[in-house]
Design a protein around this motif. Structure first.
Motif, PDB file in Angstrom:
ATOM      1  N   LYS A  12       8.519   6.039 -25.293  1.00  0.00           N
ATOM      2  CA  LYS A  12       7.673   7.228 -25.263  1.00  0.00           C
ATOM      3  C   LYS A  12       8.332   8.319 -24.421  1.00  0.00           C
ATOM      4  O   LYS A  12       8.962   8.037 -23.405  1.00  0.00           O
ATOM      5  CB  LYS A  12       6.300   6.897 -24.682  1.00  0.00           C
ATOM      6  N   LEU A  13       8.164   9.568 -24.865  1.00  0.00           N
ATOM      7  CA  LEU A  13       8.705  10.727 -24.162  1.00  0.00           C
ATOM      8  C   LEU A  13       7.607  11.760 -23.982  1.00  0.00           C
ATOM      9  O   LEU A  13       6.815  11.997 -24.894  1.00  0.00           O
ATOM     10  CB  LEU A  13       9.847  11.372 -24.958  1.00  0.00           C
ATOM     11  N   LYS A  14       7.591  12.389 -22.817  1.00  0.00           N
ATOM     12  CA  LYS A  14       6.652  13.484 -22.582  1.00  0.00           C
ATOM     13  C   LYS A  14       7.422  14.785 -22.766  1.00  0.00           C
ATOM     14  O   LYS A  14       8.464  14.990 -22.150  1.00  0.00           O
ATOM     15  CB  LYS A  14       6.069  13.412 -21.179  1.00  0.00           C
ATOM     16  N   ILE A  15       6.920  15.658 -23.640  1.00  0.00           N
ATOM     17  CA  ILE A  15       7.591  16.925 -23.907  1.00  0.00           C
ATOM     18  C   ILE A  15       6.576  18.065 -23.865  1.00  0.00           C
ATOM     19  O   ILE A  15       5.369  17.839 -23.939  1.00  0.00           O
ATOM     20  CB  ILE A  15       8.305  16.926 -25.273  1.00  0.00           C
ATOM     21  N   GLU A  16       7.079  19.273 -23.749  1.00  0.00           N
ATOM     22  CA  GLU A  16       6.234  20.460 -23.804  1.00  0.00           C
ATOM     23  C   GLU A  16       5.922  20.792 -25.251  1.00  0.00           C
ATOM     24  O   GLU A  16       6.722  20.534 -26.146  1.00  0.00           O
ATOM     25  CB  GLU A  16       6.941  21.654 -23.149  1.00  0.00           C
ATOM     26  N   ARG A  17       4.773  21.384 -25.501  1.00  0.00           N
ATOM     27  CA  ARG A  17       4.402  21.779 -26.861  1.00  0.00           C
ATOM     28  C   ARG A  17       5.387  22.801 -27.426  1.00  0.00           C
ATOM     29  O   ARG A  17       5.640  22.825 -28.616  1.00  0.00           O
ATOM     30  CB  ARG A  17       2.998  22.363 -26.896  1.00  0.00           C
ATOM     31  N   SER A  18       5.948  23.632 -26.560  1.00  0.00           N
ATOM     32  CA  SER A  18       6.874  24.670 -27.020  1.00  0.00           C
ATOM     33  C   SER A  18       8.210  24.087 -27.474  1.00  0.00           C
ATOM     34  O   SER A  18       9.008  24.793 -28.078  1.00  0.00           O
ATOM     35  CB  SER A  18       7.104  25.694 -25.910  1.00  0.00           C
ATOM     36  N   ALA A  19       8.457  22.807 -27.215  1.00  0.00           N
ATOM     37  CA  ALA A  19       9.722  22.178 -27.598  1.00  0.00           C
ATOM     38  C   ALA A  19       9.693  21.615 -29.016  1.00  0.00           C
ATOM     39  O   ALA A  19      10.665  21.038 -29.473  1.00  0.00           O
ATOM     40  CB  ALA A  19      10.068  21.065 -26.618  1.00  0.00           C
ATOM     41  N   ILE A  20       8.599  21.831 -29.733  1.00  0.00           N
ATOM     42  CA  ILE A  20       8.486  21.315 -31.091  1.00  0.00           C
ATOM     43  C   ILE A  20       8.992  22.371 -32.063  1.00  0.00           C
ATOM     44  O   ILE A  20       8.635  23.542 -31.966  1.00  0.00           O
ATOM     45  CB  ILE A  20       7.033  20.945 -31.415  1.00  0.00           C
ATOM     46  N   SER A  21       9.813  21.945 -32.992  1.00  0.00           N
ATOM     47  CA  SER A  21      10.372  22.863 -33.990  1.00  0.00           C
ATOM     48  C   SER A  21       9.445  22.949 -35.190  1.00  0.00           C
ATOM     49  O   SER A  21       9.256  21.969 -35.906  1.00  0.00           O
ATOM     50  CB  SER A  21      11.749  22.389 -34.426  1.00  0.00           C
ATOM     51  N   LEU A  22       8.893  24.133 -35.420  1.00  0.00           N
ATOM     52  CA  LEU A  22       8.001  24.352 -36.560  1.00  0.00           C
ATOM     53  C   LEU A  22       8.743  24.165 -37.874  1.00  0.00           C
ATOM     54  O   LEU A  22       8.270  23.466 -38.768  1.00  0.00           O
ATOM     55  CB  LEU A  22       7.394  25.754 -36.490  1.00  0.00           C
ATOM     56  N   ASP A  23       9.911  24.754 -37.999  1.00  0.00           N
ATOM     57  CA  ASP A  23      10.662  24.707 -39.256  1.00  0.00           C
ATOM     58  C   ASP A  23      11.116  23.289 -39.595  1.00  0.00           C
ATOM     59  O   ASP A  23      10.969  22.841 -40.730  1.00  0.00           O
ATOM     60  CB  ASP A  23      11.878  25.636 -39.185  1.00  0.00           C
ATOM     61  N   LYS A  24      11.668  22.588 -38.619  1.00  0.00           N
ATOM     62  CA  LYS A  24      12.167  21.232 -38.874  1.00  0.00           C
ATOM     63  C   LYS A  24      11.021  20.266 -39.157  1.00  0.00           C
ATOM     64  O   LYS A  24      11.133  19.398 -40.015  1.00  0.00           O
ATOM     65  CB  LYS A  24      12.989  20.742 -37.688  1.00  0.00           C
ATOM     66  N   THR A  25       9.910  20.420 -38.437  1.00  0.00           N
ATOM     67  CA  THR A  25       8.764  19.544 -38.659  1.00  0.00           C
ATOM     68  C   THR A  25       8.153  19.800 -40.030  1.00  0.00           C
ATOM     69  O   THR A  25       7.784  18.856 -40.737  1.00  0.00           O
ATOM     70  CB  THR A  25       7.710  19.751 -37.553  1.00  0.00           C
ATOM     71  N   ALA A  26       8.064  21.060 -40.431  1.00  0.00           N
ATOM     72  CA  ALA A  26       7.533  21.379 -41.757  1.00  0.00           C
ATOM     73  C   ALA A  26       8.434  20.797 -42.840  1.00  0.00           C
ATOM     74  O   ALA A  26       7.948  20.255 -43.833  1.00  0.00           O
ATOM     75  CB  ALA A  26       7.401  22.887 -41.921  1.00  0.00           C
ATOM     76  N   ALA A  27       9.748  20.887 -42.648  1.00  0.00           N
ATOM     77  CA  ALA A  27      10.686  20.312 -43.625  1.00  0.00           C
ATOM     78  C   ALA A  27      10.535  18.798 -43.681  1.00  0.00           C
ATOM     79  O   ALA A  27      10.560  18.210 -44.766  1.00  0.00           O
ATOM     80  CB  ALA A  27      12.114  20.698 -43.260  1.00  0.00           C
ATOM     81  N   LEU A  28      10.373  18.148 -42.531  1.00  0.00           N
ATOM     82  CA  LEU A  28      10.175  16.696 -42.489  1.00  0.00           C
ATOM     83  C   LEU A  28       8.917  16.305 -43.246  1.00  0.00           C
ATOM     84  O   LEU A  28       8.936  15.378 -44.048  1.00  0.00           O
ATOM     85  CB  LEU A  28      10.080  16.218 -41.035  1.00  0.00           C
ATOM     86  N   ASN A  29       7.831  17.009 -43.006  1.00  0.00           N
ATOM     87  CA  ASN A  29       6.570  16.677 -43.666  1.00  0.00           C
ATOM     88  C   ASN A  29       6.636  16.964 -45.160  1.00  0.00           C
ATOM     89  O   ASN A  29       6.023  16.253 -45.953  1.00  0.00           O
ATOM     90  CB  ASN A  29       5.411  17.420 -43.015  1.00  0.00           C
ATOM     91  N   ASN A  30       7.362  17.995 -45.586  1.00  0.00           N
ATOM     92  CA  ASN A  30       7.516  18.261 -47.013  1.00  0.00           C
ATOM     93  C   ASN A  30       8.322  17.169 -47.703  1.00  0.00           C
ATOM     94  O   ASN A  30       8.012  16.764 -48.814  1.00  0.00           O
ATOM     95  CB  ASN A  30       8.191  19.620 -47.245  1.00  0.00           C
ATOM     96  N   VAL A  31       9.374  16.678 -47.051  1.00  0.00           N
ATOM     97  CA  VAL A  31      10.186  15.592 -47.612  1.00  0.00           C
ATOM     98  C   VAL A  31       9.344  14.321 -47.721  1.00  0.00           C
ATOM     99  O   VAL A  31       9.387  13.632 -48.727  1.00  0.00           O
ATOM    100  CB  VAL A  31      11.455  15.346 -46.757  1.00  0.00           C
ATOM    101  N   ASN A  32       8.555  14.022 -46.688  1.00  0.00           N
ATOM    102  CA  ASN A  32       7.716  12.823 -46.723  1.00  0.00           C
ATOM    103  C   ASN A  32       6.639  12.939 -47.796  1.00  0.00           C
ATOM    104  O   ASN A  32       6.297  11.946 -48.432  1.00  0.00           O
ATOM    105  CB  ASN A  32       7.073  12.586 -45.359  1.00  0.00           C
TER     106      ASN A  32
END
Length: 95
Positions: free
Chosen positions: A71-91
């Motif tokens: 487990k890792l604790k990260i800031e919300r601002s460290a999440i990539s909108l573009d990469k996450t959207a691409a990941l979810n579209n592929v899935n």
């Protein structure tokens, strides 16, 4: 009238700068803020640094993600909108 014409190129340059650079950047920042606030437990994400994980816990400004190594604790601002959207579209396409 001639004094106004002296400033016309500067006003035009500012308007072009605003509409082609500042306004799109503000829209993107707003989309990223809304995306980070809409996250929920169980969502799959990718950080800006390229770390893949699943949201395990949420707090006001940070979150805990589960990765293959723990487990890792990260800031919300460290999440990539573009990469996450691409990941979810592929899935979604695979399912």
């Amino acid at each position: 009238m001639s004094e106004i014409m002296k400033f016309a190129p500067y006003l035009l340059m500012f308007a072009v700068l605003y509409f082609f650079m500042i306004m799109p950047a503000q829209k993107k920042a707003k989309r990223e803020r809304e995306f980070a606030q809409a996250l929920k437990v169980g969502d799959k994400i990718i950080t800006i640094g390229g770390i893949h994980g699943k949201v395990a816990e949420l707090s006001e400004t940070s979150l805990v993600i589960e990765t293959m190594s723990g487990k890792l604790k990260i800031e919300r601002s460290a999440i990539s909108l573009d990469k996450t959207a691409a990941l979810n579209n592929v899935n979604n396409k695979k399912a």
